[in-house]
Design an enzyme around this catalytic site. Structure first.
Site, mmCIF file in Angstrom:
data_model
loop_
_atom_site.group_PDB
_atom_site.id
_atom_site.type_symbol
_atom_site.label_atom_id
_atom_site.label_comp_id
_atom_site.label_asym_id
_atom_site.label_seq_id
_atom_site.Cartn_x
_atom_site.Cartn_y
_atom_site.Cartn_z
ATOM 1 N N ASP A 59 4.416 -0.407 -7.154
ATOM 2 C CA ASP A 59 3.123 -0.718 -7.766
ATOM 3 C C ASP A 59 2.029 0.100 -7.089
ATOM 4 O O ASP A 59 0.905 0.157 -7.575
ATOM 5 C CB ASP A 59 2.822 -2.217 -7.629
ATOM 6 N N ARG A 90 0.859 -1.184 0.000
ATOM 7 C CA ARG A 90 0.000 0.000 0.000
ATOM 8 C C ARG A 90 0.895 1.233 0.000
ATOM 9 O O ARG A 90 1.922 1.268 0.696
ATOM 10 C CB ARG A 90 -0.923 0.038 1.223
ATOM 11 N N HIS A 129 -0.851 -0.291 -9.706
ATOM 12 C CA HIS A 129 -1.558 -1.275 -8.879
ATOM 13 C C HIS A 129 -2.004 -2.488 -9.713
ATOM 14 O O HIS A 129 -3.178 -2.855 -9.730
ATOM 15 C CB HIS A 129 -2.773 -0.617 -8.204
ATOM 16 N N GLU A 154 -2.412 7.720 -5.126
ATOM 17 C CA GLU A 154 -2.640 7.026 -6.398
ATOM 18 C C GLU A 154 -4.117 6.982 -6.771
ATOM 19 O O GLU A 154 -4.465 6.775 -7.939
ATOM 20 C CB GLU A 154 -2.110 5.585 -6.317
HETATM 21 P P1 NAI Z 1 -1.298 -11.393 4.852
HETATM 22 O O1 NAI Z 1 -2.324 -10.942 5.846
HETATM 23 O O2 NAI Z 1 -1.245 -12.821 4.421
HETATM 24 O O3 NAI Z 1 0.169 -11.015 5.412
HETATM 25 C C1 NAI Z 1 0.478 -9.796 5.986
HETATM 26 C C2 NAI Z 1 1.643 -10.047 6.927
HETATM 27 O O4 NAI Z 1 2.079 -8.777 7.415
HETATM 28 C C3 NAI Z 1 1.269 -10.900 8.156
HETATM 29 O O5 NAI Z 1 2.203 -11.949 8.324
HETATM 30 C C4 NAI Z 1 1.336 -9.915 9.319
HETATM 31 O O6 NAI Z 1 1.737 -10.513 10.554
HETATM 32 C C5 NAI Z 1 2.376 -8.942 8.800
HETATM 33 N N1 NAI Z 1 2.361 -7.652 9.474
HETATM 34 C C6 NAI Z 1 1.307 -6.970 9.979
HETATM 35 N N2 NAI Z 1 1.718 -5.835 10.549
HETATM 36 C C7 NAI Z 1 3.070 -5.812 10.415
HETATM 37 C C8 NAI Z 1 4.074 -4.896 10.827
HETATM 38 N N3 NAI Z 1 3.776 -3.797 11.528
HETATM 39 N N4 NAI Z 1 5.362 -5.180 10.508
HETATM 40 C C9 NAI Z 1 5.678 -6.318 9.833
HETATM 41 N N5 NAI Z 1 4.772 -7.217 9.442
HETATM 42 C C10 NAI Z 1 3.480 -6.964 9.729
HETATM 43 O O7 NAI Z 1 -1.477 -10.422 3.604
HETATM 44 P P2 NAI Z 1 -1.048 -10.685 2.080
HETATM 45 O O8 NAI Z 1 -2.131 -11.430 1.374
HETATM 46 O O9 NAI Z 1 0.332 -11.219 2.048
HETATM 47 O O10 NAI Z 1 -1.075 -9.192 1.498
HETATM 48 C C11 NAI Z 1 -0.159 -8.214 1.960
HETATM 49 C C12 NAI Z 1 -0.583 -6.858 1.421
HETATM 50 O O11 NAI Z 1 -0.416 -6.838 -0.004
HETATM 51 C C13 NAI Z 1 -2.086 -6.518 1.600
HETATM 52 O O12 NAI Z 1 -2.312 -5.936 2.878
HETATM 53 C C14 NAI Z 1 -2.340 -5.536 0.500
HETATM 54 O O13 NAI Z 1 -2.145 -4.243 1.002
HETATM 55 C C15 NAI Z 1 -1.260 -5.832 -0.538
HETATM 56 N N6 NAI Z 1 -1.807 -6.323 -1.816
HETATM 57 C C16 NAI Z 1 -1.436 -5.682 -2.982
HETATM 58 C C17 NAI Z 1 -1.912 -6.109 -4.214
HETATM 59 C C18 NAI Z 1 -1.494 -5.462 -5.495
HETATM 60 O O14 NAI Z 1 -2.140 -5.672 -6.532
HETATM 61 N N7 NAI Z 1 -0.428 -4.685 -5.516
HETATM 62 C C19 NAI Z 1 -2.863 -7.221 -4.300
HETATM 63 C C20 NAI Z 1 -3.126 -7.867 -3.035
HETATM 64 C C21 NAI Z 1 -2.637 -7.406 -1.838
#
Ligand code: NAI
Length: 329
Positions: free
Chosen positions: A257, A233, A294, A262
């Site tokens: 990305d 994000r 994105h 944005e």
């Molecule tokens: P997820 O929920 O599987 O993993 C997120 C990880 O971040 C978890 O292991 C959590 O413990 C960790 N986390 C939370 N707060 C933290 C902190 N302060 N410091 C370090 N780690 C922390 O989520 P997933 O599916 O891996 O997605 C991650 C992010 O990717 C989403 O939140 C979304 O913003 C972004 N995303 C971007 C896309 C794109 O098209 N560019 C598409 C899908 C998701």
């Protein structure tokens, strides 16, 4: 059950239409406009709305949806930082999302950005098209043997860690929770990750805690000539501090990305517009920065999985299973 889809693009219609016959209980209408307090009124008479990553799902919008009788917001994405969950709750609106449709889609895009900016593919593509076969300015570095630092080792971060391992990189990570599947990863605290990594890739969600986690102070902890990639994000990075870091030659390359401000740009063709924010233009003015809009999620496999989970979520709601794993509260 009637669902109104907002902010619909051709690829959404194609992927949802491909499977909607398998859900005869659901009726879908698509509109191109995105959610706003004014356009939320279009949802009167619908049971659910389907919104996307840059939709406005704030309290004013949810109040209008609640008055219109909408009971369900289907987010066809993983992130939900644009949803006011308290306002949804007070309007009796259930919110569901698609938590992990294709982590590899986003992780592969993160590595594509890292590779492209490392080997200056964005420049060499343009140069060769102009019959400029000079290699000056295109020198990259081997990833093999270097250290990759993954911030957030959930589904996408874990996929990125595996890709980096495949490149022969030493992989370190920072997360509050260790991912037991990643036995090849060394977990360290964030300052150590920043100071040791040649490639830093951000994969944690946007929360109050992670807002502007990359700022003047954390940038100063990074190794010189680091490559930074953000597919998570935009607001994880304080853009003015990033630009100051780029100007001071801190970074070998940046791949984004997602970026702050944005929202008006994402998924729109604005080639005839004068952009209201200078952030994008300033970022694009640097030779070592690549910005995509994105598109990390945009693979056939991910779109198919998004469509299926979104319509499964709708069916769960229809059948009274509102506390399924994809509900966000
Ligand atoms: P997820 O929920 O599987 O993993 C997120 C990880 O971040 C978890 O292991 C959590 O413990 C960790 N986390 C939370 N707060 C933290 C902190 N302060 N410091 C370090 N780690 C922390 O989520 P997933 O599916 O891996 O997605 C991650 C992010 O990717 C989403 O939140 C979304 O913003 C972004 N995303 C971007 C896309 C794109 O098209 N560019 C598409 C899908 C998701």
């Amino acid at each position: 059950m009637n669902i109104l889809f907002y902010d619909t693009k051709k690829y959404d219609v194609d992927s949802f239409d491909a499977i909607k016959d398998q859900y005869p209980e659901l009726t879908i209408d698509y509109v191109k406009t995105d959610l706003s307090p004014r356009t939320a009124r279009l949802a009167k008479g619908y049971d659910a709305v389907c919104a996307f990553v840059s939709s406005d799902v704030s309290a004013p919008v949810l109040n209008v949806l609640g008055e219109a009788g909408v009971g369900l917001v289907l987010m066809r994405c993983a992130g939900f930082n644009n949803v006011d969950l308290a306002a949804a709750d007070s309007n009796g609106i259930v919110v569901m999302r698609v938590p992990g449709y294709s982590p590899e889609a986003v992780a592969e895009h993160a590595m594509a950005l890292a590779m492209a900016v490392n080997r200056r593919l964005h420049k060499s593509y343009i140069k060769v098209r102009e019959n400029n076969f000079s290699l000056v300015g295109l020198t990259g570095m081997n990833f093999y043997g270097k250290t990759a630092g993954i911030v957030g080792t959930g589904k996408i971060g874990a996929a990125m860690a595996r890709i980096c391992r495949g490149f022969g990189m030493n992989v370190i990570a920072y997360d509050m929770y260790r991912n037991p599947d990643l036995d090849f990863v060394t977990y360290v605290e964030l300052p150590e990750l920043l100071g040791s990594s040649d490639l830093i890739s951000l994969h944690c969600p946007l929360t109050d805690e992670t807002y502007h986690m990359i700022n003047e102070k954390t940038i100063s902890c990074m190794k010189d000539h680091v490559i930074l990639v953000n597919t998570s994000r935009g607001a994880l990075i304080k853009t003015d501090d990033l630009i100051a870091g780029i100007r001071s030659r801190k970074f070998f390359g940046i791949g984004l990305d997602v970026y702050e401000e944005e929202t008006p740009n994402v998924f729109e063709n604005r080639e005839d517009d004068i952009l209201e924010s200078s952030v994008t233009a300033r970022l694009l003015s640097f030779p070592n920065v690549i910005v995509t809009s994105h598109q990390g999620f945009l693979t056939e496999e991910a779109l198919e999985a998004i469509s299926r989970t979104t319509l499964d979520n709708a069916m769960d709601y229809e059948n009274g299973n509102i506390d399924n794993a994809n509900r966000v509260k």
